[in-house]
Design an enzyme around this catalytic site. Structure first.
Site, PDB file in Angstrom:
ATOM      1  N   HIS A  48       0.805  -1.232   0.000  1.00  0.00           N
ATOM      2  CA  HIS A  48       0.000   0.000   0.000  1.00  0.00           C
ATOM      3  C   HIS A  48       0.839   1.284   0.000  1.00  0.00           C
ATOM      4  CE1 HIS A  48      -3.530  -2.479   0.978  1.00  0.00           C
ATOM      5  NE2 HIS A  48      -2.880  -2.977   1.995  1.00  0.00           N
TER       6      HIS A  48
HETATM    7  O1  RIB Z   1      -5.350  -0.121   4.526  1.00  0.00           O
HETATM    8  C1  RIB Z   1      -3.954  -0.071   4.364  1.00  0.00           C
HETATM    9  C2  RIB Z   1      -3.366   1.000   5.216  1.00  0.00           C
HETATM   10  O2  RIB Z   1      -3.623   0.716   6.589  1.00  0.00           O
HETATM   11  C3  RIB Z   1      -1.832   1.087   5.097  1.00  0.00           C
HETATM   12  O3  RIB Z   1      -1.421   2.401   5.329  1.00  0.00           O
HETATM   13  C4  RIB Z   1      -1.355   0.201   6.213  1.00  0.00           C
HETATM   14  O4  RIB Z   1      -0.056   0.573   6.698  1.00  0.00           O
HETATM   15  C5  RIB Z   1      -2.389   0.497   7.271  1.00  0.00           C
HETATM   16  O5  RIB Z   1      -2.006   1.695   7.936  1.00  0.00           O
END
Ligand code: RIB
Ligand code: CA
Length: 313
Positions: free
Chosen positions: A241
């Protein structure tokens, strides 16, 4: 050289985002790392940020503690994904680096004063509590904020912490609403695009075989991090992500999105934190975010790899 503040809740994917930013020495001037509660409580996310700085051989970038809890809600964490420490998969230590005494929100506000003419970009990798707190202060000079680039939300892809909501927005939906209603330039990297950057096997292999501790540890972080999503989605790799926020700053041309209206659900418990994206412009709600849903995956991984391999240690 873009001046950036990275607001983060490390978290293995946050760690790789920070490392990708540290490796982009010619393009990004990281003014500071501000920590927020999210994946794990603030006491851990803040120490984890120190660990990642030391792992990367970066000692000059200041690290600040921010908000220990969302604006209005009880903190919800994600140890089921990131492990108890938030950086499971490694046993990194902090030997020298310390947290700054200044609060993260005050640091960001001070930067808006100090860099009025040069502008700063805020890279938000976790719940938006710190950023919302900054925007609620009268003393903040929002003209100094060039853009907020955030990992959060989801629409075509649904949610990951509930069927409707992505984790960062779900944890603090009121904060997300404040950010989206700020009138600032907002770029969103939601699940719709981060689910298209699933960790590639050859990417992991190149990290492992690099002979550099920072890259080897990054691979170990990913080995742990992706196990949850690989099982959940039945995919070959887990979605990486947060590095999308940094790669977007470095290579915006590999991304595609639209300027649309995005609103956040804050009332319903069923759909709390849902990002409602008017992708087909069926309402008269004004566009307020550049919402990205496509990326050139190989170029993404090439940028992350090159930047991590360019770290000194
Ligand atoms: O949904 C993914 C996000 O939530 C990313 O930033 C992961 O690190 C968590 O914080
Ligand atoms: Ca994060």
């Amino acid at each position: 050289m873009r001046k950036v503040i990275i607001d983060t809740d490390p978290g293995q994917d946050d760690a790789l985002a920070m490392m990708t930013a540290f490796g982009a020495k010619k393009d990004l001037n990281v003014l500071g790392i501000t920590c927020v509660a999210g994946n794990v409580p603030l006491d851990l996310t803040s120490v984890n940020a120190l660990k990642i700085c030391e792992l990367s051989g970066v000692f000059s970038v200041p690290v600040f503690r921010g908000c220990p809890a969302p604006l209005k809600r009880k903190l919800i964490t994600a140890e089921h994904v990131h492990g108890k420490t938030g950086l499971d998969g490694t046993d990194l230590l902090v030997k020298k680096k310390e947290l700054e005494p200044t609060d993260a929100v005050d640091f960001i506000i001070e930067c808006t004063e100090k860099y009025r003419d040069e502008k700063i970009t805020i890279c938000a990798l976790g719940p938006l509590t710190n950023i919302a707190k900054v925007l609620k202060q009268d003393t903040v000079l929002t003209d100094s904020i060039e853009e907020i680039v955030l990992m959060g939300g989801g629409f075509f892809e649904g949610g990951n912490i509930t069927p409707a909501a992505e984790f960062n927005i779900y944890v603090d939906p009121e904060a997300a609403k404040i950010v989206l209603e700020s009138g600032l330039k907002i770029t969103m990297l939601p699940l719709d695009v981060t689910h298209k950057t699933l960790v590639q096997r050859n990417f992991l292999e190149k990290l492992r075989k690099s002979g550099k501790n920072s890259a080897i540890q990054a691979a170990k972080l990913l080995d742990f991090f992706e196990r949850y999503d690989v099982e959940k989605y039945g995919s070959q790799g887990g979605p990486l992500h947060d590095p999308n926020v940094i790669v977007y700053l470095l290579n915006p041309e590999i991304y595609y999105g639209k300027l649309v209206n995005v609103e956040v659900e804050v009332n319903s418990e069923l759909t709390r934190g849902m990002t409602v994206v008017d992708w087909w412009n069926v309402t008269d709600r004004p566009p307020n975010a550049y919402y990205i849903n496509e990326v050139k995956e190989n170029e993404f991984f090439e940028t992350v790899l090159n930047n991590i391999l360019s770290l000194e240690i």
